[in-house]
Structures are given as structure tokens and as C-alpha cells.
Design a protein around this motif. Structure first.
Motif, PDB file in Angstrom:
ATOM      1  N   ARG A  81     -27.649 -16.320  81.496  1.00 31.30           N
ATOM      2  CA  ARG A  81     -27.480 -15.031  82.175  1.00 31.30           C
ATOM      3  C   ARG A  81     -27.539 -15.180  83.690  1.00 31.30           C
ATOM      4  NH1 ARG A  81     -31.001  -9.362  81.561  1.00 31.30           N
ATOM      5  NH2 ARG A  81     -29.933  -8.290  83.311  1.00 31.30           N
ATOM      6  N   TYR A  82     -28.529 -15.930  84.170  1.00 31.07           N
ATOM      7  CA  TYR A  82     -28.744 -16.006  85.609  1.00 31.07           C
ATOM      8  C   TYR A  82     -28.224 -17.314  86.200  1.00 31.07           C
ATOM      9  CZ  TYR A  82     -31.951 -12.081  84.925  1.00 31.07           C
ATOM     10  OH  TYR A  82     -32.499 -10.866  84.600  1.00 31.07           O
ATOM     11  N   LEU A  83     -27.728 -17.204  87.424  1.00 30.54           N
ATOM     12  CA  LEU A  83     -27.345 -18.370  88.213  1.00 30.54           C
ATOM     13  C   LEU A  83     -28.197 -18.363  89.468  1.00 30.54           C
ATOM     14  CD1 LEU A  83     -25.226 -20.727  88.589  1.00 30.54           C
ATOM     15  CD2 LEU A  83     -23.983 -19.125  90.057  1.00 30.54           C
ATOM     16  N   ALA A  84     -28.856 -19.478  89.742  1.00 27.79           N
ATOM     17  CA  ALA A  84     -29.672 -19.599  90.950  1.00 27.79           C
ATOM     18  C   ALA A  84     -28.976 -20.497  91.954  1.00 27.79           C
ATOM     19  CB  ALA A  84     -31.045 -20.168  90.606  1.00 27.79           C
ATOM     20  N   THR A  85     -29.045 -20.121  93.225  1.00 26.44           N
ATOM     21  CA  THR A  85     -28.477 -20.931  94.296  1.00 26.44           C
ATOM     22  C   THR A  85     -29.505 -21.079  95.405  1.00 26.44           C
ATOM     23  OG1 THR A  85     -27.488 -18.948  95.336  1.00 26.44           O
ATOM     24  CG2 THR A  85     -26.108 -20.217  93.825  1.00 26.44           C
ATOM     25  N   SER A  86     -29.495 -22.234  96.071  1.00 22.48           N
ATOM     26  CA  SER A  86     -30.429 -22.478  97.167  1.00 22.48           C
ATOM     27  C   SER A  86     -29.656 -22.904  98.400  1.00 22.48           C
ATOM     28  CB  SER A  86     -31.445 -23.553  96.787  1.00 22.48           C
ATOM     29  OG  SER A  86     -30.799 -24.792  96.538  1.00 22.48           O
ATOM     30  N   SER A  87     -30.241 -22.641  99.556  1.00 26.57           N
ATOM     31  CA  SER A  87     -29.471 -22.818 100.787  1.00 26.57           C
ATOM     32  C   SER A  87     -30.321 -23.298 101.959  1.00 26.57           C
ATOM     33  CB  SER A  87     -28.818 -21.484 101.151  1.00 26.57           C
ATOM     34  OG  SER A  87     -28.226 -21.518 102.436  1.00 26.57           O
ATOM     35  N   ARG A  88     -29.591 -23.765 102.958  1.00 25.72           N
ATOM     36  CA  ARG A  88     -30.214 -24.147 104.218  1.00 25.72           C
ATOM     37  C   ARG A  88     -30.797 -22.922 104.931  1.00 25.72           C
ATOM     38  NH1 ARG A  88     -27.119 -27.200 109.270  1.00 25.72           N
ATOM     39  NH2 ARG A  88     -28.967 -27.537 110.558  1.00 25.72           N
ATOM     40  N   ASP A  89     -30.410 -21.712 104.509  1.00 25.24           N
ATOM     41  CA  ASP A  89     -30.914 -20.494 105.143  1.00 25.24           C
ATOM     42  C   ASP A  89     -32.332 -20.144 104.677  1.00 25.24           C
ATOM     43  OD1 ASP A  89     -30.639 -19.344 102.632  1.00 25.24           O
ATOM     44  OD2 ASP A  89     -28.876 -18.161 103.151  1.00 25.24           O
ATOM     45  N   LYS A  90     -32.970 -21.066 103.919  1.00 24.46           N
ATOM     46  CA  LYS A  90     -34.365 -20.961 103.474  1.00 24.46           C
ATOM     47  C   LYS A  90     -34.547 -20.019 102.286  1.00 24.46           C
ATOM     48  CE  LYS A  90     -35.824 -21.458 108.320  1.00 24.46           C
ATOM     49  NZ  LYS A  90     -36.645 -20.853 109.405  1.00 24.46           N
ATOM     50  N   THR A  91     -33.474 -19.534 101.692  1.00 27.39           N
ATOM     51  CA  THR A  91     -33.590 -18.584 100.590  1.00 27.39           C
ATOM     52  C   THR A  91     -33.050 -19.151  99.287  1.00 27.39           C
ATOM     53  OG1 THR A  91     -31.407 -17.567 100.910  1.00 27.39           O
ATOM     54  CG2 THR A  91     -33.250 -16.672 102.185  1.00 27.39           C
ATOM     55  N   ALA A 104     -29.411 -10.336  91.606  1.00 30.07           N
ATOM     56  CA  ALA A 104     -30.611  -9.914  90.882  1.00 30.07           C
ATOM     57  C   ALA A 104     -31.865 -10.132  91.709  1.00 30.07           C
ATOM     58  CB  ALA A 104     -30.717 -10.666  89.558  1.00 30.07           C
ATOM     59  N   GLY A 105     -31.767 -10.982  92.711  1.00 30.57           N
ATOM     60  CA  GLY A 105     -32.927 -11.220  93.555  1.00 30.57           C
ATOM     61  C   GLY A 105     -32.616 -12.164  94.692  1.00 30.57           C
ATOM     62  N   ILE A 106     -33.231 -11.913  95.843  1.00 33.38           N
ATOM     63  CA  ILE A 106     -33.180 -12.827  96.987  1.00 33.38           C
ATOM     64  C   ILE A 106     -34.619 -13.256  97.240  1.00 33.38           C
ATOM     65  CG2 ILE A 106     -32.627 -13.122  99.425  1.00 33.38           C
ATOM     66  CD1 ILE A 106     -30.473 -10.980  99.122  1.00 33.38           C
ATOM     67  N   LEU A 107     -34.888 -14.550  97.035  1.00 37.21           N
ATOM     68  CA  LEU A 107     -36.247 -15.046  97.051  1.00 37.21           C
ATOM     69  C   LEU A 107     -36.570 -15.698  98.396  1.00 37.21           C
ATOM     70  CD1 LEU A 107     -36.238 -16.659  93.486  1.00 37.21           C
ATOM     71  CD2 LEU A 107     -36.372 -14.252  94.150  1.00 37.21           C
ATOM     72  N   ASN A 108     -37.502 -15.094  99.102  1.00 36.46           N
ATOM     73  CA  ASN A 108     -37.962 -15.611 100.389  1.00 36.46           C
ATOM     74  C   ASN A 108     -39.360 -16.184 100.231  1.00 36.46           C
ATOM     75  OD1 ASN A 108     -35.857 -14.590 102.493  1.00 36.46           O
ATOM     76  ND2 ASN A 108     -36.276 -12.783 101.221  1.00 36.46           N
ATOM     77  N   GLY A 109     -39.651 -17.222 100.957  1.00 36.80           N
ATOM     78  CA  GLY A 109     -40.970 -17.832 100.889  1.00 36.80           C
ATOM     79  C   GLY A 109     -40.983 -19.229 101.465  1.00 36.80           C
ATOM     80  N   HIS A 110     -39.892 -19.962 101.253  1.00 40.26           N
ATOM     81  CA  HIS A 110     -39.802 -21.298 101.835  1.00 40.26           C
ATOM     82  C   HIS A 110     -39.662 -21.197 103.357  1.00 40.26           C
ATOM     83  CE1 HIS A 110     -39.795 -23.889  98.360  1.00 40.26           C
ATOM     84  NE2 HIS A 110     -38.903 -23.126  97.746  1.00 40.26           N
ATOM     85  N   ALA A 111     -40.244 -22.151 104.045  1.00 36.58           N
ATOM     86  CA  ALA A 111     -40.216 -22.147 105.502  1.00 36.58           C
ATOM     87  C   ALA A 111     -39.068 -22.972 106.069  1.00 36.58           C
ATOM     88  CB  ALA A 111     -41.540 -22.669 106.045  1.00 36.58           C
ATOM     89  N   ALA A 112     -38.278 -23.591 105.186  1.00 39.18           N
ATOM     90  CA  ALA A 112     -37.185 -24.454 105.649  1.00 39.18           C
ATOM     91  C   ALA A 112     -36.129 -24.579 104.551  1.00 39.18           C
ATOM     92  CB  ALA A 112     -37.728 -25.825 106.043  1.00 39.18           C
ATOM     93  N   ASP A 113     -35.115 -25.367 104.850  1.00 40.22           N
ATOM     94  CA  ASP A 113     -34.007 -25.702 103.964  1.00 40.22           C
ATOM     95  C   ASP A 113     -34.467 -25.877 102.512  1.00 40.22           C
ATOM     96  OD1 ASP A 113     -31.815 -26.912 102.752  1.00 40.22           O
ATOM     97  OD2 ASP A 113     -31.576 -28.460 104.262  1.00 40.22           O
ATOM     98  N   VAL A 114     -33.841 -25.156 101.568  1.00 37.67           N
ATOM     99  CA  VAL A 114     -34.174 -25.297 100.151  1.00 37.67           C
ATOM    100  C   VAL A 114     -33.178 -26.276  99.527  1.00 37.67           C
ATOM    101  CG1 VAL A 114     -34.646 -24.124  97.988  1.00 37.67           C
ATOM    102  CG2 VAL A 114     -34.952 -22.903 100.142  1.00 37.67           C
ATOM    103  N   LYS A 115     -33.678 -27.437  99.141  1.00 39.40           N
ATOM    104  CA  LYS A 115     -32.819 -28.545  98.723  1.00 39.40           C
ATOM    105  C   LYS A 115     -32.230 -28.375  97.322  1.00 39.40           C
ATOM    106  CE  LYS A 115     -33.315 -31.111 102.416  1.00 39.40           C
ATOM    107  NZ  LYS A 115     -32.175 -31.335 103.330  1.00 39.40           N
ATOM    108  N   ASP A 116     -33.016 -27.826  96.383  1.00 43.56           N
ATOM    109  CA  ASP A 116     -32.550 -27.809  94.998  1.00 43.56           C
ATOM    110  C   ASP A 116     -33.266 -26.721  94.213  1.00 43.56           C
ATOM    111  OD1 ASP A 116     -30.985 -28.656  92.886  1.00 43.56           O
ATOM    112  OD2 ASP A 116     -32.204 -30.392  92.393  1.00 43.56           O
TER     113      ASP A 116
END
Length: 309
Positions: A81-91, A104-116
Motif C-alpha cells: 500500500r505505502y511507498l516510502a522515499t527519502s531525500s537529501r532534504d532531510k525528510t 500519507a505523511g511527511i516525516l521530519n526529524g532527521h537533522a541531515a540527508d536521509v540515505k535510505d
């Protein structure tokens, strides 16, 4: 470990080249669990969704936009159902495929580039790893449909590049008797620029734990370079690779506390020193044939290996 050039039943044949509309590097791809959809993430900040047609070929179905910078990781949930994506924009973004890929959601919390990003194999729980040296665990709150961070794993001292869950053989009778493993509570392994692998185990509340992930083993001193990729096969073997051009396989053995996974010892059982001419970016076990392994590198090659114990 040997290359498996003569081990394939059939030769590889190109079926289709996707005419991508991406304007920059395509970083990662992921098949949906049903095998009918393919997601491709790109440094152009978009994700393309491809759908398998009746003739077996893939056709562009959707383009997901919203990230401000390069999209690094992409992963489907176990239900598809869900697809997750991560980005250099920290989200981390979660898209609902049952609602035309609405957000379905924008997850904030990381302080830097999210690798995977990586989904738990049995639950709709998502893990993300980052340049901020942490792994975050996310879960949807059923009452509000909001995705919340329920745990932060902090044992690494530098960028966490990749994570992978423990896998099990389809038949319990094929399980190794050396170590007692819990099929309903798979462990996690992570790799980092701190040159280490960490094995994590969640302690369920049903078993007297607090539901948090704990560092149960740290594998270090086997390389002097960043570890970019890690994977875990159904034979309880972990493979890693990175900036030293090598591919290593680790196996688990009983420790002083016997066969309990909290006291086991991980040993480097095999190392191919020059598996590639330069950095190895990704290694992955075959999900059906746990003795087969793929590696890819900055040397522009993909190699198929057969691990012989």
C-alpha cells in the motif's frame, strides 16, 4: 566465494529499456510486493512509478513530486500500500498507492540527508537512516493516521548508509540449529561510515521488554573505510561492502551464553579483498537462492557471486 558466470540456468536477455523522463541520476529502484509496479528515485527530486502491462512490459503510470532535493531511497511496505522515499532534504515521505499516491505523511526529524529507507518485513513500521548518524523508527498512529517517530537508534558514530532485516528460510526445518532465532521478531543490521556493522534486536513488551531496539553486537576492526551496503540472507549470513573494494560475509556462532542471540559472536567467514576495482556501492543476497549474491560498483560493473561454505 566465486563468480557465478557459469552457474546461471539461462543467459540474461534485455527485455526493455525504460525511457525515463528523469533529468539526473537514477539512484534506486524497488519492485512492489506484487511485482506489478516499479518505483525509481532520482537526483532530480522526483520518483517515477511504472506499471506492468498485460504484455509484460512496463509503462509510466505516475510521477511523484514534492521533495526539494535528490531522492536517495525508495521502498514499498509489505502490504504494497505505502511507498516510502527519502531525500537529501532531510525528510521521509510516505505515499498511499491505494489513493493515487496521495501523500500519507511527511516525516521530519532527521537533522541531515536521509540515505535510505527500509520497511519491517512483518509490520507497517518504517526505518530511515541518515547522515546525522541515527536510525529512526516510524509507525502510523491508527487514531489519527499520523506517522510518528517511536524510536531513535544512536550507536553509530558517523553516517548510517544502509539497514537490512534478518531473513528466515521458508521451512523452519531448514533453520540452522547453531543459534535460536525468533521468526516473529526479526533483528536489524546497519552499516556506517564509522566502519562498523551493528546488529539490533527489539525487546517486545510481550516478552518483558520496553519495545525499543537495542544494540546487541558491533562488528568492527575489519575495514578501514566506509561501509555503504549490508544485507542479511535466510541462512543467517550478513554481507557487507564499501569503500575498500571488498565484499565480506559474516556468520553467527554461539558465544559464552550459549545459542541465545543476545550472547552470540559474529565472525568474518569470507573476504574477497578486490571484489571490484573501486568502491562497492551495493550488495544483495538473492531472496530465493541464499548462496547467490549481487554486487555493484563505481567501476561500472555488476557481479554475480556464489558463496560456497
Amino acid at each position: 566465494m566465486s563468480t557465478a558466470e557459469d552457474d546461471a540456468d539461462k543467459a540474461w536477455m534485455l527485455v526493455q529499456t525504460l525511457e525515463l523522463e528523469h533529468t539526473r541520476t537514477v539512484r534506486s529502484t524497488a519492485w512492489s510486493p506484487c511485482g506489478k509496479r516499479l518505483a525509481c528515485s532520482s537526483f532530480d527530486a522526483t520518483v517515477s512509478i511504472w506499471k506492468r502491462e498485460e504484455d509484460g512490459l512496463l509503462a509510466l503510470d505516475n510521477t511523484l513530486e514534492g521533495h526539494e532535493n535528490e531522492v536517495k531511497g525508495v521502498a514499498w511496505s509489505p502490504s504494497g500500500r505505502y511507498l516510502a522515499t527519502s531525500s537529501r532534504d532531510k525528510t521521509v515521505w510516505i505515499w498511499d498507492s491505494e489513493d493515487d499516491f496521495e501523500i500519507a505523511g511527511i516525516l521530519n526529524g532527521h537533522a541531515a540527508d536521509v540515505k535510505d529507507v527500509c520497511w519491517h518485513p512483518l509490520e507497517e513500521i518504517l526505518l530511515s537512516c541518515s547522515y546525522d548518524d541515527t536510525i529512526r523508527v516510524w509507525e502510523e498512529e491508527q487514531a489519527s493516521d499520523d506517522w510518528n517517530c517511536i524510536d531513535v537508534l544512536k550507536s553509530h558514530d558517523s553516517t548510517v548508509w544502509s539497514v537490512a532485516f534478518e531473513k528466515f528460510p521458508e521451512n523452519e526445518s531448514d533453520e540452522s540449529a547453531l543459534v535460536k532465532r525468533d521468526r516473529l521478531n526479526p533483528r536489524l543490521v546497519s552499516c556506517s561510515a564509522d566502519k562498523s556493522l551493528i546488529v539490533w534486536k527489539k525487546l517486545p513488551k510481550s516478552q518483558g521488554g520496553d519495545g525499543k531496539w537495542k544494540n546487541t553486537a558491533k562488528l568492527s576492526d575489519h575495514t578501514s573505510r566506509t561501509i555503504y551496503s549490508v544485507d542479511w540472507n535466510s541462512k543467517n549470513q550478513i554481507v557487507s561492502a564499501g569503500g575498500d573494494d571488498a565484499v565480506r560475509v559474516f556468520t553467527e556462532q554461539p558465544g559464552e551464553g550459549g545459542d541465545d542471540v543476545n550472547s552470540t559472536v559474529w565472525n568474518c567467514e569470507c573476504c574477497v579483498e578486490k571484489a571490484h576495482a573501486t568502491d562497492v556501492n551495493c550488495v544483495q543476497w538473492n531472496p530465493v537462492r541464499p548462496d547467490l549474491l549481487l554486487s555493484c560498483s563505481d567501476d561500472r560493473t555488476v557481479k554475480l557471486w556464489r558463496y560456497e561454505e
